[in-house]
Write an enzyme that holds these catalytic residues in place. Structure first.
Site, PDB file in Angstrom:
ATOM      1  N   GLU A 140      44.632  24.572  52.501  1.00  0.00           N
ATOM      2  CA  GLU A 140      44.978  23.741  53.665  1.00  0.00           C
ATOM      3  C   GLU A 140      45.673  24.662  54.659  1.00  0.00           C
ATOM      4  OE1 GLU A 140      43.954  20.790  53.933  1.00  0.00           O
ATOM      5  OE2 GLU A 140      43.412  20.329  51.863  1.00  0.00           O
TER       6      GLU A 140
ATOM      7  N   CYS B 106      50.894  21.521  61.414  1.00  0.00           N
ATOM      8  CA  CYS B 106      49.530  22.056  61.325  1.00  0.00           C
ATOM      9  C   CYS B 106      48.577  21.210  62.143  1.00  0.00           C
ATOM     10  CB  CYS B 106      49.085  22.118  59.871  1.00  0.00           C
ATOM     11  SG  CYS B 106      49.270  20.561  58.993  1.00  0.00           S
TER      12      CYS B 106
HETATM   13  P1  NDP Z   1      52.647  31.076  55.223  1.00  0.00           P
HETATM   14  O1  NDP Z   1      51.207  31.300  55.085  1.00  0.00           O
HETATM   15  O2  NDP Z   1      53.494  32.160  55.774  1.00  0.00           O
HETATM   16  O3  NDP Z   1      53.307  30.704  53.816  1.00  0.00           O
HETATM   17  C1  NDP Z   1      52.863  29.599  53.046  1.00  0.00           C
HETATM   18  C2  NDP Z   1      53.384  29.764  51.629  1.00  0.00           C
HETATM   19  O4  NDP Z   1      52.746  30.884  51.030  1.00  0.00           O
HETATM   20  C3  NDP Z   1      54.872  30.020  51.531  1.00  0.00           C
HETATM   21  O5  NDP Z   1      55.395  29.373  50.392  1.00  0.00           O
HETATM   22  C4  NDP Z   1      54.921  31.521  51.367  1.00  0.00           C
HETATM   23  O6  NDP Z   1      56.091  31.976  50.766  1.00  0.00           O
HETATM   24  C5  NDP Z   1      53.730  31.745  50.470  1.00  0.00           C
HETATM   25  N1  NDP Z   1      53.210  33.110  50.465  1.00  0.00           N
HETATM   26  C6  NDP Z   1      53.441  34.123  51.345  1.00  0.00           C
HETATM   27  N2  NDP Z   1      52.734  35.234  50.993  1.00  0.00           N
HETATM   28  C7  NDP Z   1      52.042  34.912  49.866  1.00  0.00           C
HETATM   29  C8  NDP Z   1      51.121  35.620  49.031  1.00  0.00           C
HETATM   30  N3  NDP Z   1      50.767  36.884  49.281  1.00  0.00           N
HETATM   31  N4  NDP Z   1      50.595  34.974  47.976  1.00  0.00           N
HETATM   32  C9  NDP Z   1      50.906  33.679  47.720  1.00  0.00           C
HETATM   33  N5  NDP Z   1      51.783  32.955  48.477  1.00  0.00           N
HETATM   34  C10 NDP Z   1      52.339  33.571  49.540  1.00  0.00           C
HETATM   35  O7  NDP Z   1      52.796  29.741  56.076  1.00  0.00           O
HETATM   36  P2  NDP Z   1      54.116  29.071  56.621  1.00  0.00           P
HETATM   37  O8  NDP Z   1      55.044  28.764  55.484  1.00  0.00           O
HETATM   38  O9  NDP Z   1      54.631  29.861  57.763  1.00  0.00           O
HETATM   39  O10 NDP Z   1      53.547  27.661  57.129  1.00  0.00           O
HETATM   40  C11 NDP Z   1      52.984  27.494  58.370  1.00  0.00           C
HETATM   41  C12 NDP Z   1      51.484  27.477  58.273  1.00  0.00           C
HETATM   42  O11 NDP Z   1      51.086  26.432  57.389  1.00  0.00           O
HETATM   43  C13 NDP Z   1      50.832  27.148  59.596  1.00  0.00           C
HETATM   44  O12 NDP Z   1      49.697  27.951  59.780  1.00  0.00           O
HETATM   45  C14 NDP Z   1      50.445  25.685  59.417  1.00  0.00           C
HETATM   46  O13 NDP Z   1      49.413  25.280  60.268  1.00  0.00           O
HETATM   47  C15 NDP Z   1      50.071  25.643  57.986  1.00  0.00           C
HETATM   48  N6  NDP Z   1      50.102  24.272  57.476  1.00  0.00           N
HETATM   49  C16 NDP Z   1      48.915  23.675  57.144  1.00  0.00           C
HETATM   50  C17 NDP Z   1      48.907  22.345  56.729  1.00  0.00           C
HETATM   51  C18 NDP Z   1      47.623  21.666  56.340  1.00  0.00           C
HETATM   52  O14 NDP Z   1      47.671  20.584  55.756  1.00  0.00           O
HETATM   53  N7  NDP Z   1      46.458  22.215  56.636  1.00  0.00           N
HETATM   54  C19 NDP Z   1      50.152  21.565  56.646  1.00  0.00           C
HETATM   55  C20 NDP Z   1      51.321  22.308  56.999  1.00  0.00           C
HETATM   56  C21 NDP Z   1      51.273  23.608  57.399  1.00  0.00           C
HETATM   57  P3  NDP Z   1      57.348  32.442  51.673  1.00  0.00           P
HETATM   58  O15 NDP Z   1      57.592  31.361  52.701  1.00  0.00           O
HETATM   59  O16 NDP Z   1      58.425  32.502  50.689  1.00  0.00           O
HETATM   60  O17 NDP Z   1      56.949  33.735  52.299  1.00  0.00           O
END
Ligand code: NDP
Length: 498
Positions: A240, A274
């Site tokens: 997502e 998002c």
């Molecule tokens: P990120 O992609 O930066 O992070 C998402 C999660 O992935 C966090 O828990 C992060 O940890 C973790 N993560 C980071 N690097 C890795 C890796 N290499 N392997 C596995 N997990 C990893 O997104 P954001 O948290 O900044 O969220 C915003 C984004 O989410 C936007 O693009 C938004 O549009 C999207 N989003 C989509 C939704 C949907 O339903 N389609 C709903 C809500 C948001 P950590 O934060 O600790 O780095």
């Protein structure tokens, strides 16, 4: 890999984006801690699955009731850790309660054994599908809706009989732990739904920990890394990802409603959604009248940390640079601000910005801004608006304000969801699937599709009686195949009448 397996030593602080206050300190869980959590979850999953639909329904409803009784505590925590106003945190919880209720009550109907029709040739067999749980689901969530978004996967995975190991964003670990603690308090089991905390390395470890599926919500860039890590063990993923959702305003739209919803859809939660409206395409015939209404409304919206604020600070400090870069780029390319301006970014807040005359190749038209910024574009007509909206690699949600052509426009938009005469409504409807196409990911959470996403649809047949002349056997008589060939011609060989 060996170095990364060092025992847990590092910790990190979760802080308030509005004040910098430290909320709590958490361990950075490494591969060892993550694998141990997955092993505990695997043990617990059997008992959870054996509870059956009825037992899980009662457990999930108890979880829901406890979360709701803890509303004040949870809303205050989301406000402190994520920064959003109490009202927005309350809406998140309200939507989550509706999803919990739906998933708990509908899992049996959606996932219970389903009889399947046989064919003439296999009329002696009964057939059915059983939707079996996958086992342990790893959920990786973002910070922008720290309750609603991860629960959108967690609830549906649990209702389908899986155990869950959840890695919340490092920006909102306290909320993640609050959810798991509440589940444990309500259900009396600490292993069915666990949290591991840390940064991206913890998420990566979860992808490699042998879980049976990873449900990831986050950015497309991280989604690609998650998919690559999961590919090593062929772990399936549901992604997502982000969006660049378009709103289309046609000539017969209710312009007051469209303007009001554009402001809400684009600026609620400081645009950190998002499914936020990130582009507005308005047909020429009503462009000026729509813009007047939008400007009037957007000018009244105020960010802040206090009770009167419409939205809070930007939660992730690095996002402030992205928003500033998108604005600078737009102004360099000739865009004009009709609300706000270059000075809108004043950390940790961003004031509302409405842009016009933005060229299609500007960053703010192509990449997720994740801020309270609305570019408004004039389109010749609805078809032109759809073509402009679809010329984007994202495809999450969309909104249409129209009367006569509303449904064809909604259908033509390249997106996973569309709402007519409102914004984001599909996300609050538990009976509908949620997910994207293109850069916005694949797979679905929510609704019947979201329940099935966390199952293995197992096909079972049972021979009820033996045929005198079995077809799929070396014992079949020689005349059988020619007879079947003739029967096939009669049954399938005729083209349909025009
Ligand atoms: P990120 O992609 O930066 O992070 C998402 C999660 O992935 C966090 O828990 C992060 O940890 C973790 N993560 C980071 N690097 C890795 C890796 N290499 N392997 C596995 N997990 C990893 O997104 P954001 O948290 O900044 O969220 C915003 C984004 O989410 C936007 O693009 C938004 O549009 C999207 N989003 C989509 C939704 C949907 O339903 N389609 C709903 C809500 C948001 P950590 O934060 O600790 O780095």
């Amino acid at each position: 890999m060996t170095a990364a397996r060092a025992t847990r030593s590092a910790t990190f602080d979760s802080t308030s984006p509005a004040t910098g206050e430290v909320i709590a300190t958490f361990p950075v869980d490494g591969p060892d801690q993550v694998e141990a959590a997955v092993a505990r979850a695997r043990q617990a999953q059997r008992g959870w699955a054996e509870l059956g639909f009825d037992g899980r329904r009662r457990a999930l409803l108890a979880f829901k009731a406890l979360l709701v009784r803890r509303t004040d505590e949870l809303v205050a925590l989301v406000h402190r850790e994520n920064g959003k106003p109490h009202a927005d945190a309350l809406i998140e919880l309200l939507l989550s309660a509706e999803h919990l209720d739906w998933a708990a009550r509908h899992a049996a109907r959606v996932l219970g054994p389903r009889r399947a029709a046989g064919t003439l040739m296999l009329a002696n067999h009964a057939a059915w599908v059983e939707y079996q749980p996958l086992g342990v689901v790893g959920v990786i969530g973002p910070w922008n809706y720290p309750v609603f978004t991860p629960l959108g996967s967690i609830i549906y995975a649990l209702a389908a009989g899986n155990a869950v190991v959840f890695k919340p964003s490092e920006l909102t670990p306290a909320v993640g732990c609050f959810l798991a603690d509440s589940f444990a308090d309500a259900v009396g089991d600490r292993a069915v739904f666990q949290v591991v905390t840390g940064d991206g390395t913890t998420g990566e470890a979860l992808c490699r920990a042998g879980v049976d599926k990873v449900a990831f919500t986050g950015s497309p860039a991280t989604g690609r890394k998650v998919m690559a890590a999961c590919a090593e063990r062929l772990t399936p993923v549901v992604l997502e990802l982000g969006g660049k959702d378009a709103m289309i305003v046609d000539e017969d739209a209710d312009l007051d409603a469209a303007a009001s919803q554009a402001v809400w859809g684009g600026m609620a939660n400081a645009g950190q959604t998002c499914l936020a409206v990130e582009r507005v395409y308005v047909v020429d015939a009503v462009y000026d009248r729509f813009l007047d209404r939008l400007v009037e409304r957007a000018s009244r919206v105020r960010p802040g940390a206090g009770p009167g604020a419409d939205f809070g600070p930007i939660t992730r400090p690095a996002q402030l640079e992205v928003i500033a870069r998108h604005l600078d780029d737009a102004f360099v390319r000739g865009a004009r601000a009709v609300v706000g301006g270059p000075e809108a970014v004043r950390p940790p807040f961003v004031d509302p910005v409405v842009l016009v005359d933005v060229p299609a190749d500007a960053l703010v038209m192509r990449e997720e801004t994740f801020g309270p910024v609305l570019p408004v574009v004039r389109a010749r007509d609805a078809d032109h608006a759809v073509a402009l909206a679809n010329a984007d690699p994202y495809g999450l949600g969309a909104a249409v304000f129209a009367t006569r052509r509303a449904e064809p426009i909604a259908r033509a938009l390249r997106s996973g969801m569309a709402s007519i005469n409102s914004v984001l409504t599909f996300a609050g409807m538990p009976s509908l699937p949620l997910g994207g196409v293109g850069e916005s990911g694949f797979g679905r959470v929510h609704g019947p599709d979201g329940l099935r996403e966390f199952t293995n649809p197992k096909a079972i047949t049972r021979q009820r009686f033996a045929l005198p002349f079995p077809v799929q056997s070396f014992d079949r008589p020689g005349y059988l195949l020619p007879a079947l060939r003739q029967a096939m011609r009669l049954r399938h060989g005729r083209a349909p009448r025009k």
